[in-house]
Structures are given as C-alpha cells and as structure tokens.
Scaffold this motif. Sequence first.
Motif, PDB file in Angstrom:
ATOM      1  N   GLU A 189      -4.551   1.823   5.359  1.00  0.00           N
ATOM      2  CA  GLU A 189      -5.897   1.552   4.845  1.00  0.00           C
ATOM      3  C   GLU A 189      -5.818   1.296   3.347  1.00  0.00           C
ATOM      4  OE1 GLU A 189      -9.918   4.132   4.422  1.00  0.00           O
ATOM      5  OE2 GLU A 189      -8.910   4.197   6.371  1.00  0.00           O
ATOM      6  N   ASP A 190      -6.517   0.280   2.886  1.00  0.00           N
ATOM      7  CA  ASP A 190      -6.530  -0.023   1.462  1.00  0.00           C
ATOM      8  C   ASP A 190      -7.620   0.795   0.789  1.00  0.00           C
ATOM      9  OD1 ASP A 190      -5.726  -1.176  -0.884  1.00  0.00           O
ATOM     10  OD2 ASP A 190      -6.581  -3.142  -0.493  1.00  0.00           O
ATOM     11  N   ARG A 191      -7.475   0.971  -0.485  1.00  0.00           N
ATOM     12  CA  ARG A 191      -8.497   1.642  -1.270  1.00  0.00           C
ATOM     13  C   ARG A 191      -9.185   0.585  -2.121  1.00  0.00           C
ATOM     14  NH1 ARG A 191      -6.586   1.902  -6.443  1.00  0.00           N
ATOM     15  NH2 ARG A 191      -4.350   2.034  -6.745  1.00  0.00           N
ATOM     16  N   PRO A 192     -10.356   0.874  -2.622  1.00  0.00           N
ATOM     17  CA  PRO A 192     -11.021  -0.101  -3.491  1.00  0.00           C
ATOM     18  C   PRO A 192     -10.163  -0.375  -4.732  1.00  0.00           C
ATOM     19  CG  PRO A 192     -12.529   1.636  -2.841  1.00  0.00           C
ATOM     20  CD  PRO A 192     -11.164   2.061  -2.383  1.00  0.00           C
ATOM     21  N   ARG A 193     -10.095  -1.624  -5.105  1.00  0.00           N
ATOM     22  CA  ARG A 193      -9.334  -2.029  -6.285  1.00  0.00           C
ATOM     23  C   ARG A 193     -10.313  -2.463  -7.367  1.00  0.00           C
ATOM     24  NH1 ARG A 193      -4.025  -0.404  -5.182  1.00  0.00           N
ATOM     25  NH2 ARG A 193      -3.872  -0.484  -2.925  1.00  0.00           N
ATOM     26  N   LYS A 244       0.843   7.973   2.862  1.00  0.00           N
ATOM     27  CA  LYS A 244       1.097   9.401   2.679  1.00  0.00           C
ATOM     28  C   LYS A 244       2.396   9.795   3.378  1.00  0.00           C
ATOM     29  CE  LYS A 244      -3.764  10.584   2.315  1.00  0.00           C
ATOM     30  NZ  LYS A 244      -4.895  11.255   2.933  1.00  0.00           N
ATOM     31  N   ARG A 248       0.847  -1.188   0.000  1.00  0.00           N
ATOM     32  CA  ARG A 248       0.000   0.000   0.000  1.00  0.00           C
ATOM     33  C   ARG A 248       0.885   1.241   0.000  1.00  0.00           C
ATOM     34  NH1 ARG A 248      -2.768  -3.933   0.198  1.00  0.00           N
ATOM     35  NH2 ARG A 248      -4.540  -4.435   1.475  1.00  0.00           N
TER      36      ARG A 248
END
Length: 189
Positions: free
Chosen positions: A173-177, A15, A12
């Motif tokens: 935190e993951d983001r939608p893939r 930031k 991931r």
Amino acid sequence: MPDALALLKTRRSVKPDQLSGPPPTADEIDTMLTIAARVPDHGRLVPWRFILFEGDHREEAGAAIASAYAAKYPDATGDQLYFETQRLARAPLVIGVVCSAQPGQKIPEWEQQLSGAAVAMNLLHAATALGYAASWLTEWYAYDRQVMRAYGLEDHERFIGFVHVGRHDGTPEDRPRPALADIVTRFEA
C-alpha cells in the motif's frame, strides 16, 4: 528487470513482519551490495560498510538487542525480551549499514554521512530491482552503544540503519506523497 523509472516511481517500503522467504541468494546479495556501494563518495573514503544478518544468526544478533533492552529496562517481561530478540529475525535478510565517517578529512563528516545514506537508499532500489521488498529502519537499537559494540562497531562508527529484505505477496500500500507545489520553490534573484 523492471523499467528503471517505473521502479523508482513505485518503490515502497514494506514492514519487516510482512516479508517472507526465501532470502536473496549469495549472488543476489553481492549484486545488491555492489549497487548499494555505487554512490557519490568524495575523496574516495568509503565511509560506510555492511553487516549481514542471515539465517539463525539473526536471532543470535537479537540476543544483543534484548540484553541492551534488559539493561535499560530491568523490569522488562519475558515477552518484551523475546520481542527484542526477534527484531532482526522478522525478515529473511537484514543488512546493517554502518557509517564509518572519518573526522579530520578534507571531506566534511556530514558529506561522508550523506554518502552512507545514499548507500542505504541504493540498497532499497537494488532489492526492489531484484524482485524483493525492503524496509530501511533505524529503531532504538540503532542508536544504542551496547548494541553497536556487540556488532563490532568502532567508537567513531554508528548505524545508518537496518535494511530488511524479503519477499512480499501483492502490491504494498502506498502512502500519501507530498504535492510538488508544496515542496518546490524556484530561486529568483
């Protein structure tokens, strides 16, 4: 060292302002750069290179960003200029990945640029494998010729991006893939 497939499935971006120290050691940096450089490089042109921003030199380098910002925006406030000065100080280590594509070669410039992008991706994977978190950014200053000159880029060179490396507590935190069904087609004649 994490299992390779698990690492690739879970990497991931984090930031830069969420990264902390201590920074990678000199040996770890060498390992990351060695892994980063193991990419397809048709013609063995090595059309990329690295610039390391470490320690107090990160803020010194940020002064070049703030200077370019002030030239673009003469009404910039002190707070805005300070923010720009801190761009490369947000993470303990920042690695500038520079594209040094060589026009007029048998290998098209586009392929050389793609080789450089693969370098940046390998760098992210190497940092993750060593237990660090990282983020590949190309913010406005990556495209600014004044900043490029301040960092020693030649006229034919440009930034692929800046890879920010540090430590991160917890799981990012993951983001939608995208679903594979939305991005994969099969050619049928």
